[in-house]
Design a protein around this motif. Structure first.
Motif, PDB file in Angstrom:
ATOM      1  N   GLY A 163       1.039  -0.899   0.117  1.00 11.44           N
ATOM      2  CA  GLY A 163       0.450  -0.004   0.103  1.00 11.44           C
ATOM      3  C   GLY A 163       0.822   1.069  -0.135  1.00 11.44           C
ATOM      4  O   GLY A 163       1.916   1.249  -0.515  1.00 11.44           O
ATOM      5  N   ASP A 164       0.244   2.783   0.533  1.00 17.71           N
ATOM      6  CA  ASP A 164       1.547   3.700   0.239  1.00 17.71           C
ATOM      7  C   ASP A 164       1.694   3.899   1.534  1.00 17.71           C
ATOM      8  O   ASP A 164       0.825   4.753   2.899  1.00 17.71           O
ATOM      9  CB  ASP A 164       0.086   4.716   0.377  1.00 17.71           C
ATOM     10  N   PHE A 165       2.908   2.582   1.591  1.00 15.97           N
ATOM     11  CA  PHE A 165       2.979   3.256   2.955  1.00 15.97           C
ATOM     12  C   PHE A 165       4.866   3.124   2.898  1.00 15.97           C
ATOM     13  O   PHE A 165       4.960   3.201   1.794  1.00 15.97           O
ATOM     14  CB  PHE A 165       3.079   1.463   3.963  1.00 15.97           C
ATOM     15  N   VAL A 166       5.254   3.359   4.003  1.00 18.25           N
ATOM     16  CA  VAL A 166       6.975   4.129   3.643  1.00 18.25           C
ATOM     17  C   VAL A 166       7.942   2.822   4.461  1.00 18.25           C
ATOM     18  O   VAL A 166       7.363   2.638   5.542  1.00 18.25           O
ATOM     19  CB  VAL A 166       7.646   5.013   3.289  1.00 18.25           C
ATOM     20  N   ILE A 167       8.690   3.247   4.825  1.00 16.98           N
ATOM     21  CA  ILE A 167      10.000   2.403   5.512  1.00 16.98           C
ATOM     22  C   ILE A 167      11.699   2.886   5.107  1.00 16.98           C
ATOM     23  O   ILE A 167      11.764   2.669   4.515  1.00 16.98           O
ATOM     24  CB  ILE A 167      10.334   0.672   5.960  1.00 16.98           C
ATOM     25  N   GLY A 168      12.617   3.626   6.147  1.00 14.08           N
ATOM     26  CA  GLY A 168      13.487   3.861   6.108  1.00 14.08           C
ATOM     27  C   GLY A 168      14.294   4.825   7.155  1.00 14.08           C
ATOM     28  O   GLY A 168      13.130   5.372   7.914  1.00 14.08           O
ATOM     29  N   LEU A 169      15.508   5.319   7.026  1.00  7.46           N
ATOM     30  CA  LEU A 169      15.585   6.799   7.273  1.00  7.46           C
ATOM     31  C   LEU A 169      16.098   8.041   7.023  1.00  7.46           C
ATOM     32  O   LEU A 169      15.959   8.357   6.152  1.00  7.46           O
ATOM     33  CB  LEU A 169      17.547   6.179   7.722  1.00  7.46           C
ATOM     34  N   THR A 170      14.990   8.935   7.666  1.00  6.45           N
ATOM     35  CA  THR A 170      15.235  10.054   6.866  1.00  6.45           C
ATOM     36  C   THR A 170      16.003  11.563   8.616  1.00  6.45           C
ATOM     37  O   THR A 170      15.377  12.752   7.839  1.00  6.45           O
ATOM     38  CB  THR A 170      13.818  10.748   7.205  1.00  6.45           C
ATOM     39  N   GLU A 171      16.840  11.108   9.224  1.00  3.45           N
ATOM     40  CA  GLU A 171      17.488  11.616   9.954  1.00  3.45           C
ATOM     41  C   GLU A 171      17.549  12.589   9.247  1.00  3.45           C
ATOM     42  O   GLU A 171      17.675  14.104  10.002  1.00  3.45           O
ATOM     43  CB  GLU A 171      18.756  10.509  10.901  1.00  3.45           C
ATOM     44  N   VAL A 172      18.578  12.429   8.250  1.00  2.60           N
ATOM     45  CA  VAL A 172      19.479  13.772   7.335  1.00  2.60           C
ATOM     46  C   VAL A 172      18.547  15.225   7.249  1.00  2.60           C
ATOM     47  O   VAL A 172      19.050  15.763   7.364  1.00  2.60           O
ATOM     48  CB  VAL A 172      19.756  13.049   5.763  1.00  2.60           C
ATOM     49  N   PHE A 205      11.795   3.750   1.275  1.00  2.00           N
ATOM     50  CA  PHE A 205      11.878   2.638   0.446  1.00  2.00           C
ATOM     51  C   PHE A 205       9.527   2.800   0.556  1.00  2.00           C
ATOM     52  O   PHE A 205       9.390   2.805   1.415  1.00  2.00           O
ATOM     53  CB  PHE A 205      12.112   1.801   0.948  1.00  2.00           C
ATOM     54  N   THR A 206       9.443   2.824  -0.381  1.00  2.00           N
ATOM     55  CA  THR A 206       7.868   1.760  -0.907  1.00  2.00           C
ATOM     56  C   THR A 206       8.101  -0.300  -0.579  1.00  2.00           C
ATOM     57  O   THR A 206       9.657  -0.435  -0.315  1.00  2.00           O
ATOM     58  CB  THR A 206       7.595   1.557  -2.194  1.00  2.00           C
ATOM     59  N   PRO A 207       7.173  -0.612  -0.188  1.00  2.00           N
ATOM     60  CA  PRO A 207       7.149  -1.569   0.188  1.00  2.00           C
ATOM     61  C   PRO A 207       7.656  -2.642  -1.170  1.00  2.00           C
ATOM     62  O   PRO A 207       8.391  -2.869  -0.457  1.00  2.00           O
ATOM     63  CB  PRO A 207       5.683  -2.188   0.389  1.00  2.00           C
ATOM     64  N   ALA A 208       7.001  -2.321  -2.415  1.00  2.00           N
ATOM     65  CA  ALA A 208       7.877  -3.046  -3.384  1.00  2.00           C
ATOM     66  C   ALA A 208       9.767  -2.822  -3.425  1.00  2.00           C
ATOM     67  O   ALA A 208       9.609  -3.777  -3.478  1.00  2.00           O
ATOM     68  CB  ALA A 208       7.527  -2.843  -4.655  1.00  2.00           C
ATOM     69  N   GLU A 209       9.643  -1.460  -3.175  1.00  2.00           N
ATOM     70  CA  GLU A 209      11.135  -1.147  -3.486  1.00  2.00           C
ATOM     71  C   GLU A 209      11.803  -2.049  -2.103  1.00  2.00           C
ATOM     72  O   GLU A 209      13.621  -2.727  -2.278  1.00  2.00           O
ATOM     73  CB  GLU A 209      11.445   0.331  -2.897  1.00  2.00           C
ATOM     74  N   ALA A 210      11.399  -2.506  -0.145  1.00  2.00           N
ATOM     75  CA  ALA A 210      11.992  -2.769   0.214  1.00  2.00           C
ATOM     76  C   ALA A 210      12.232  -4.025   0.196  1.00  2.00           C
ATOM     77  O   ALA A 210      13.631  -4.879   0.346  1.00  2.00           O
ATOM     78  CB  ALA A 210      11.681  -2.520   1.552  1.00  2.00           C
ATOM     79  N   LEU A 211      11.292  -4.458  -0.501  1.00  2.00           N
ATOM     80  CA  LEU A 211      10.806  -6.273  -0.936  1.00  2.00           C
ATOM     81  C   LEU A 211      12.122  -6.466  -2.078  1.00  2.00           C
ATOM     82  O   LEU A 211      13.171  -7.483  -1.427  1.00  2.00           O
ATOM     83  CB  LEU A 211       9.966  -6.646  -1.056  1.00  2.00           C
ATOM     84  N   ALA A 212      12.609  -5.659  -2.682  1.00  2.00           N
ATOM     85  CA  ALA A 212      13.330  -6.479  -4.067  1.00  2.00           C
ATOM     86  C   ALA A 212      14.799  -5.642  -3.246  1.00  2.00           C
ATOM     87  O   ALA A 212      15.620  -6.182  -3.833  1.00  2.00           O
ATOM     88  CB  ALA A 212      13.009  -5.142  -4.863  1.00  2.00           C
ATOM     89  N   LEU A 213      14.899  -5.273  -2.912  1.00  2.00           N
ATOM     90  CA  LEU A 213      16.499  -4.575  -1.650  1.00  2.00           C
ATOM     91  C   LEU A 213      16.321  -5.714  -0.853  1.00  2.00           C
ATOM     92  O   LEU A 213      18.332  -5.882  -0.744  1.00  2.00           O
ATOM     93  CB  LEU A 213      16.602  -3.347  -1.445  1.00  2.00           C
ATOM     94  N   GLY A 214      15.307  -6.558  -0.129  1.00  2.00           N
ATOM     95  CA  GLY A 214      15.725  -7.385   1.030  1.00  2.00           C
ATOM     96  C   GLY A 214      16.010  -6.439   2.038  1.00  2.00           C
ATOM     97  O   GLY A 214      16.039  -7.108   3.319  1.00  2.00           O
ATOM     98  N   ALA A 215      15.374  -5.644   2.354  1.00  2.00           N
ATOM     99  CA  ALA A 215      14.782  -4.512   3.536  1.00  2.00           C
ATOM    100  C   ALA A 215      13.901  -5.183   4.449  1.00  2.00           C
ATOM    101  O   ALA A 215      13.486  -4.632   5.499  1.00  2.00           O
ATOM    102  CB  ALA A 215      14.945  -3.326   3.120  1.00  2.00           C
TER     103      ALA A 215
END
Length: 319
Positions: A163-172, A205-215
């Motif tokens: 869905g329209d969700f994300v996972i990642g590091l935004t500290e910068v 990352f979007t869910p699809a991007e995270a899955l493709a990268l292994g995150a």
């Protein structure tokens, strides 16, 4: 179901699996009180032989854990003189030592070191998760940024909602750098090139991007996330808890050592398990079964499939 206050961790027991809903309030934020609750929960899950797995999910309908309470972090940086990285590293080592001494920790918690001690405690909690024989699974029902992502990456398995969700590091984007282990854990999951690019930009990352990268390990419909996470937890926790702990320590800690040191680390874990009563019994049963059938049980497709389903080969139960 039990709950520790309006916000915090809501714990539901499902047999040998604990389902933990992270209630960070309206914005799904991690505060120091929740971090302390998490530490106590992980201690319980690690020490209690009846707990084999923990599944974390968000109480917020579309967020696993947004990020840390920014006020907590901001106030923690007030009042310190300018320091360089070497000095900061020394201060963190002092905090780690203080956290191991309850009396001194209580006194130091009333000083400017308070936030530093809390953050060091969170690091220790994540490391205990990695060393434990308990399986920890992140059921990412929604977005997870900064410490939310770092929390998920400290788990053993990550199931994320599509869905329209994300996972990642935004500290910068707040002129910060990851502080909950993100730069180290993400790099170990997906490699330095991909992680560096993402952390420098601050783009999750979007869910699809995270899955493709292994995150993340799986992406499923949002209404299936918790169900799938519990299914994985129950499946993996059928295996010997002590063996799972040895495997996790070998992978999490041994694999980042130089090869020789890593091999020695693994060998030490193996020797402990090789002498265990449970392992000795299973190996002897395996030898007997080989002699009786004239073939190796693990090379028989049906026997092997059953062993995967049971989490063990042969009868009886795990320790």
């Amino acid at each position: 179901m039990t709950s520790e206050g309006k916000t915090g961790l809501e714990v539901e027991e499902r047999g040998a699996t604990l389902v933990v809903r992270i209630n960070g309030g309206e914005h799904a934020l991690l505060d120091p009180g929740m971090a302390a609750q998490l530490g106590r929960l992980v201690d319980r899950a690690d020490k209690d032989p009846s707990v084999h797995a923990v599944v974390f999910t968000g109480a917020h309908p579309d967020r696993f854990l947004s990020h840390a309470d920014i006020t907590w972090l901001q106030e923690g940086g007030v009042g310190f003189p300018p320091i360089n990285t070497r000095t900061a590293g020394f201060v963190f080592r002092i905090a780690t030592a203080i956290n191991k001494m309850p009396g001194i920790r209580t006194l130091a918690g009333k000083t400017k070191l308070k936030t530093l001690l809390q953050l060091d405690g969170l690091h220790a909690t994540f490391l205990k998760m990695n060393a434990s024989g308990t399986i920890f699974i992140a059921a990412l029902n929604g977005s997870a940024l900064a410490i939310g992502a770092e929390f998920a990456w400290a788990c053993d398995v990550r199931i994320m909602a599509d869905g329209d969700f994300v996972i990642g590091l935004t500290e910068v984007l707040l002129a910060l750098t990851p502080g909950g282990g993100g730069s180290q854990r993400l790099t170990r999951l997906i490699g330095s090139r991909q992680s560096l690019a993402a952390i420098l930009e601050g783009k999750p990352f979007t869910p699809a991007e995270a899955l493709a990268l292994g995150a993340v390990d799986e992406v499923v419909p949002q209404d299936k996330v918790l169900e799938r996470a519990i299914e994985r937890a129950e499946y993996l926790s059928l295996r010997s808890k002590k063996s799972l702990g040895a495997i996790k320590r070998s992978v999490y800690f041994g694999s980042s050592m130089p090869l020789l040191a890593g091999l020695q680390f693994e060998h030490a874990e193996f020797l402990v398990r090789d002498q265990a009563k449970e392992a000795q019994r299973r190996m002897l049963e395996y030898v007997v079964a080989t002699e009786e059938t004239g073939d190796l049980p693990l090379l028989d497709a049906k026997t092997y499939a059953q062993a995967l389903r049971d989490g063990r080969i042969g009868g009886g139960s795990n320790e």
